[in-house]
Design a protein around this motif. Sequence first.
Motif, PDB file in Angstrom:
ATOM      1  N   GLY A  32       0.814  -1.216   0.000  1.00 61.59           N
ATOM      2  CA  GLY A  32       0.000   0.000   0.000  1.00 61.59           C
ATOM      3  C   GLY A  32       0.841   1.255   0.000  1.00 61.59           C
ATOM      4  O   GLY A  32       0.489   2.248  -0.647  1.00 61.59           O
ATOM      5  N   TYR A  33       1.969   1.231   0.707  1.00 62.02           N
ATOM      6  CA  TYR A  33       2.857   2.387   0.723  1.00 62.02           C
ATOM      7  C   TYR A  33       3.475   2.627  -0.652  1.00 62.02           C
ATOM      8  O   TYR A  33       3.662   3.765  -1.072  1.00 62.02           O
ATOM      9  N   ALA A  34       3.793   1.530  -1.360  1.00 65.76           N
ATOM     10  CA  ALA A  34       4.399   1.662  -2.693  1.00 65.76           C
ATOM     11  C   ALA A  34       3.388   2.137  -3.728  1.00 65.76           C
ATOM     12  O   ALA A  34       3.751   2.727  -4.741  1.00 65.76           O
ATOM     13  N   LEU A  35       2.103   1.866  -3.484  1.00 66.16           N
ATOM     14  CA  LEU A  35       1.060   2.229  -4.450  1.00 66.16           C
ATOM     15  C   LEU A  35       0.092   3.233  -3.824  1.00 66.16           C
ATOM     16  O   LEU A  35      -1.124   3.065  -3.905  1.00 66.16           O
ATOM     17  N   GLN A  36       0.636   4.300  -3.243  1.00 67.80           N
ATOM     18  CA  GLN A  36      -0.192   5.224  -2.483  1.00 67.80           C
ATOM     19  C   GLN A  36      -1.278   5.878  -3.335  1.00 67.80           C
ATOM     20  O   GLN A  36      -2.438   5.950  -2.922  1.00 67.80           O
ATOM     21  N   HIS A  37      -0.930   6.345  -4.527  1.00 71.83           N
ATOM     22  CA  HIS A  37      -1.907   7.070  -5.342  1.00 71.83           C
ATOM     23  C   HIS A  37      -3.002   6.131  -5.851  1.00 71.83           C
ATOM     24  O   HIS A  37      -4.186   6.492  -5.853  1.00 71.83           O
ATOM     25  N   THR A  38      -2.626   4.937  -6.263  1.00 70.18           N
ATOM     26  CA  THR A  38      -3.626   3.963  -6.715  1.00 70.18           C
ATOM     27  C   THR A  38      -4.533   3.556  -5.568  1.00 70.18           C
ATOM     28  O   THR A  38      -5.763   3.496  -5.720  1.00 70.18           O
ATOM     29  N   ILE A  39      -3.930   3.289  -4.397  1.00 76.12           N
ATOM     30  CA  ILE A  39      -4.718   2.908  -3.229  1.00 76.12           C
ATOM     31  C   ILE A  39      -5.631   4.054  -2.810  1.00 76.12           C
ATOM     32  O   ILE A  39      -6.783   3.845  -2.405  1.00 76.12           O
ATOM     33  N   SER A  40      -5.118   5.293  -2.903  1.00 78.81           N
ATOM     34  CA  SER A  40      -5.930   6.451  -2.538  1.00 78.81           C
ATOM     35  C   SER A  40      -7.174   6.552  -3.411  1.00 78.81           C
ATOM     36  O   SER A  40      -8.274   6.803  -2.912  1.00 78.81           O
ATOM     37  N   CYS A  41      -7.007   6.357  -4.713  1.00 78.59           N
ATOM     38  CA  CYS A  41      -8.148   6.402  -5.624  1.00 78.59           C
ATOM     39  C   CYS A  41      -9.145   5.290  -5.307  1.00 78.59           C
ATOM     40  O   CYS A  41     -10.357   5.505  -5.286  1.00 78.59           O
ATOM     41  N   PHE A  42      -8.621   4.094  -5.044  1.00 82.02           N
ATOM     42  CA  PHE A  42      -9.488   2.965  -4.728  1.00 82.02           C
ATOM     43  C   PHE A  42     -10.243   3.196  -3.425  1.00 82.02           C
ATOM     44  O   PHE A  42     -11.448   2.925  -3.325  1.00 82.02           O
ATOM     45  N   LEU A  43      -9.544   3.703  -2.390  1.00 85.94           N
ATOM     46  CA  LEU A  43     -10.194   3.938  -1.106  1.00 85.94           C
ATOM     47  C   LEU A  43     -11.263   5.017  -1.209  1.00 85.94           C
ATOM     48  O   LEU A  43     -12.332   4.901  -0.601  1.00 85.94           O
ATOM     49  N   LEU A  44     -10.967   6.081  -1.978  1.00 78.63           N
ATOM     50  CA  LEU A  44     -11.975   7.115  -2.185  1.00 78.63           C
ATOM     51  C   LEU A  44     -13.223   6.528  -2.828  1.00 78.63           C
ATOM     52  O   LEU A  44     -14.354   6.794  -2.383  1.00 78.63           O
ATOM     53  N   SER A  45     -13.042   5.703  -3.846  1.00 74.32           N
ATOM     54  CA  SER A  45     -14.176   5.076  -4.519  1.00 74.32           C
ATOM     55  C   SER A  45     -14.909   4.125  -3.592  1.00 74.32           C
ATOM     56  O   SER A  45     -16.148   4.070  -3.574  1.00 74.32           O
ATOM     57  N   TRP A  46     -14.138   3.359  -2.806  1.00 73.00           N
ATOM     58  CA  TRP A  46     -14.751   2.385  -1.905  1.00 73.00           C
ATOM     59  C   TRP A  46     -15.591   3.073  -0.833  1.00 73.00           C
ATOM     60  O   TRP A  46     -16.693   2.631  -0.503  1.00 73.00           O
TER      61      TRP A  46
END
Length: 353
Positions: A32-46
Amino acid sequence: MPLTHQGAHIPRNDYGKLIAIILLLCLLAAAGYALQHTISCFLLSWIIAYLLDPLVIKIEKRGITRAYALALLYRVLGVLTVFFLTFMLPKITMNWDAFLRELPQYLQKIKQIAMEWKGRIPDRYGSEEIQWLLDKASANVDTAADKTGAWAYGFAGRIFFNLFNIVLSPILVFFMLYYKKTVIETLASWIPEQRRAIVLGIGQEVNGSIGGYLRGQVFVSIIVALLASLALFIINIPHPLFCGIFAGAASVLPFIGVIIAVLPALFFAWFQYQSVAVLLKILAAFGVIYFLEGYIIKPLVFKKSMDLNPLVTIIMVMALGELLGFWGILLALPIAAAMKITWKHLIAGDFGR
């Protein structure tokens, strides 16, 4: 024959499973730390999907299919988006532009106050050690002021970068809501049949806890932001909308959110009026707001408390905040509640039945 007490200790195999789970969580945290921007987008959507799912379910109960329910919901959201872009966004943008224009004055005032404070120190107390400390403190003030200015000017750039997430999120939300049942049924089919009932039961319990918290926290943050903005506007504090939004976001933080929320308002009030009376008015206003939040709003919104240990709460907020930023802070309590619920069933031996 020796007596044994069921549940007195955890079998060694369960400790191995616990270690494996901890290692898996650490691996997920690193990814998750390595993919912060992707995870951020996914969490916002979730999170948006989590907030909207109850509305979709209510529409479905009226005999409307999920696809048409989503279409109707997106039409309503489209109207609200147009209203926000037409009326609210210009005001927020103007408030932010005014803050940026006045920022150099604030930074210069900070440096001036630091130099005046340094000059008021009597010479008879000015040993070389104390003078060195004063010079270091003055230099730190200058550095902090410069960093604050760089952060403020760079914030707009980060917002522009995150516009991609804002545009992509509605698409992800649609597919998350549309394929929700399919995803749940697929995941359920992967669970061994003898443990499927208990796992699904725990999932429903966790879902109720997380969903209730997220929806309640968003509602509480909006209420705090509106009340704070209104109170600061009445007191005539500069940038009331900016301070109100900051207070609403700070209410997500447990324990220390109340203290952090009032700092921008006190900062602007001091530079505008330099009056203790105005500062006391702000403290009184925020005291009333957080009294209403703590004793009226939250008890009504959070009917079922998560009942988490304060130490665990602080550790989760710090750890996930470090890894995922704002989203980690927002999701720290739901994740801690989910872990507590799962651990309770694991200790009770429900997974071994």
